[in-house]
Design an enzyme around this catalytic site. Structure first.
Site, short mmCIF file in Angstrom:
data_model
loop_
_atom_site.label_atom_id
_atom_site.label_comp_id
_atom_site.label_asym_id
_atom_site.label_seq_id
_atom_site.Cartn_x
_atom_site.Cartn_y
_atom_site.Cartn_z
N ASP A 1 -10.64 -4.19 2.12
CA ASP A 1 -11.69 -5.35 3.13
C ASP A 1 -10.15 -6.52 3.23
OD1 ASP A 1 -11.58 -6.08 0.57
OD2 ASP A 1 -12.72 -7.76 0.76
N GLU B 1 -12.79 -7.40 -2.17
CA GLU B 1 -12.21 -7.72 -3.23
C GLU B 1 -11.90 -9.06 -2.60
OE1 GLU B 1 -8.17 -9.56 -4.41
OE2 GLU B 1 -9.23 -9.42 -2.02
#
Length: 355
Positions: A73, A128
Site C-alpha cells: 500500500d 501498513e
C-alpha cells in the site's frame, strides 16, 4: 496464468509498473492479484494468500531461511501518478520510495534466484500505512505464523541503501483536563479546561529527549503534541480538553515502561493511552545480520521511526530495514527514487544470496 508485471525483466521498469498500479491503503486488491498471478508463474516457489497479503516460499532445504518483506500500500495519491522517469535518472511517483522500489527488488529476486544459498520467503502485505488493526503483516502473524518462520528478516522499507537496525516504539496518549462549563460573558462562573492545558504544552516545549545508544546505534526519542481538542461553541467556556501526545521511544523500553514514563512526565493529569507498538532491538550481533551488514558494505544506523521489524522481533526473528528509497521523501508530493539505487539494491541482495 500470465505475468502482467513482467517480474523477470528490468527492475526499474518493474518499479514503474508497480507505481502505476494505484494501491492506496485498503485498496490493494488489484496489485495483490497481479503479484499473486506473477508469482504463481514462478516454478520454484510455493504461493499462499491471506486477504490482500501474498507469501511465496522456496524449499531448497537450505540451512537458513530469510524473509524479504514489503507492504503493497501507499499513502493517498497527491497528483503524483503516473510515474515518470526524468533525465537525471530519477523515477517519480507515489510509492516510488515507500516502497514500490523495494517491492520490485523482491519480485525480481523471487523470479530469478533459482539457486540461492538460503531458502527465501517473500512477503507482500497490505495496509501498513494506516492503523495497526488493519496491518496485513499483523494478520499473518495471527493467522499463519508458520508462513513467516525464519532465521532472519529484511524489511524493504526505504533506508537510502543502508542497513537500519531495529526501530523506535511508538505510544499515543490523551492528556486530559476538565473544567466547568459557563457562558463566556460570565466566564468567572466557569473553569476553562483549555487554559488548564497550558502546563501540558509547557512540559512538552521544555522536554529534553533522550538519545539512547544500543549496539553502537543511537536512537533519538521524541515527545510531541500532535493534536489538541476542546471547545463547544464560540460563547461557551469549555469543560474538557485533551492534548494527544506521541512518544517515540527507544527500543530499550517496553510499551509498559514507555507508558509509565509518560505518566510520570504528566503527573497530576489524566493520561489515557490510545495506541502503542513496541520497538525492536537492532539484533546486529546475530550472525545472519552481521553477514548482511557486511554484504551491503555501508555502516548501519538506527531506524528513526517505527516499522514492522518490530513484528518480526516479537516472533523472535532478528530483522533489519533495508531498501533503495529515500525515507525523507516518503509520503511527499515529490516522492522519487534514483534508478541507480534500485539497481544497486537488487545487485547487493543478489550477491548476498548467491555468494
Amino acid at each position: 496464468m500470465g505475468d502482467g508485471l513482467g517480474i523477470d525483466g528490468d527492475v526499474v521498469a518493474l518499479t514503474a509498473r508497480l507505481v502505476d498500479v494505484e494501491s492506496v491503503s485498503r485498496e490493494e486488491k488489484r496489485l495483490a492479484d497481479l503479484v499473486e498471478d506473477a508469482l504463481r508463474g514462478v516454478p520454484h516457489v510455493r504461493v499462499d494468500r491471506d486477504g490482500d497479503a501474498v507469501v511465496a516460499r522456496t524449499d531448497f532445504g537450505r540451512a537458513e531461511r530469510v524473509v524479504l518483506a514489503g507492504h503493497l500500500d501507499t499513502v493517498p495519491i497527491a497528483g503524483n501518478l503516473p510515474s515518470r522517469l526524468d533525465d537525471n535518472g530519477l523515477l517519480w511517483g507515489c510509492g516510488t520510495s515507500d516502497m514500490k522500489a523495494g517491492l520490485a527488488v523482491q519480485l525480481k529476486l523471487a523470479a530469478t534466484l533459482t539457486a540461492p544459498n538460503r531458502d527465501l520467503t517473500y512477503v507482500f502485505y497490505d495496509a501498513e500505512e494506516i492503523a495497526a488493526e488493519f496491518n496485513g503483516l499483523a494478520r499473518l502473524v495471527d493467522h499463519h505464523p508458520d508462513w513467516l518462520a525464519a532465521d532472519f528478516a529484511v524489511l524493504m522499507e526505504p533506508t537510502g541503501g543502508r542497513v537500519d537496525g531495529g526501530c523506535q516504539g511508538t505510544l499515543r496518549v490523551r492528556v486530559e483536563t476538565t473544567g466547568r462549563r459557563a457562558h463566556s460573558a460570565r466566564s468567572w462562573l466557569g473553569e476553562n479546561a483549555i487554559h488548564k492545558a497550558a502546563p501540558i504544552l509547557a512540559v512538552l516545549a521544555g522536554y529534553q529527549p533522550r538519545k539512547v545508544e544500543i549496539d553502537g546505534l543511537v536512537y533519538p526519542e521524541g515527545l510531541n503534541a500532535v493534536m489538541i481538542e476542546g471547545g463547544h461553541a464560540g460563547n461557551v467556556i469549555p469543560d474538557s480538553c485533551a492534548v494527544t501526545v506521541n512518544y517515540r521511544f527507544s527500543p530499550d523500553q517496553s510499551e509498559a515502561e514507555a507508558l509509565d514514563r509518560v505518566r510520570d512526565i504528566f503527573a497530576g493529569f489524566h493520561v489515557v493511552p490510545t495506541d502503542s507498538a513496541p520497538g525492536a532491538l537492532p539484533g546486529l550481533s546475530h550472525p545472519a545480520a552481521a553477514a548482511f551488514v557486511e554484504a551491503i558494505g555501508v555502516p548501519p544506523a538506527a531506524k528513526e521511526s517505527w516499522t514492522d521489524v518490530a513484528r518480526f522481533s516479537a516472533l523472535g526473528i532478528p530483522a533489519v530495514n533495508y531498501g533503495p528509497g529515500d525515507p525523507t521523501l516518503a509520503h511527499t508530493r515529490e516522492e522519487n527514487v534514483p534508478v541507480a539505487a534500485i539497481v544497486a539494491a537488487e545487485q547487493k541482495l543478489r550477491q548476498w544470496l548467491t555468494g
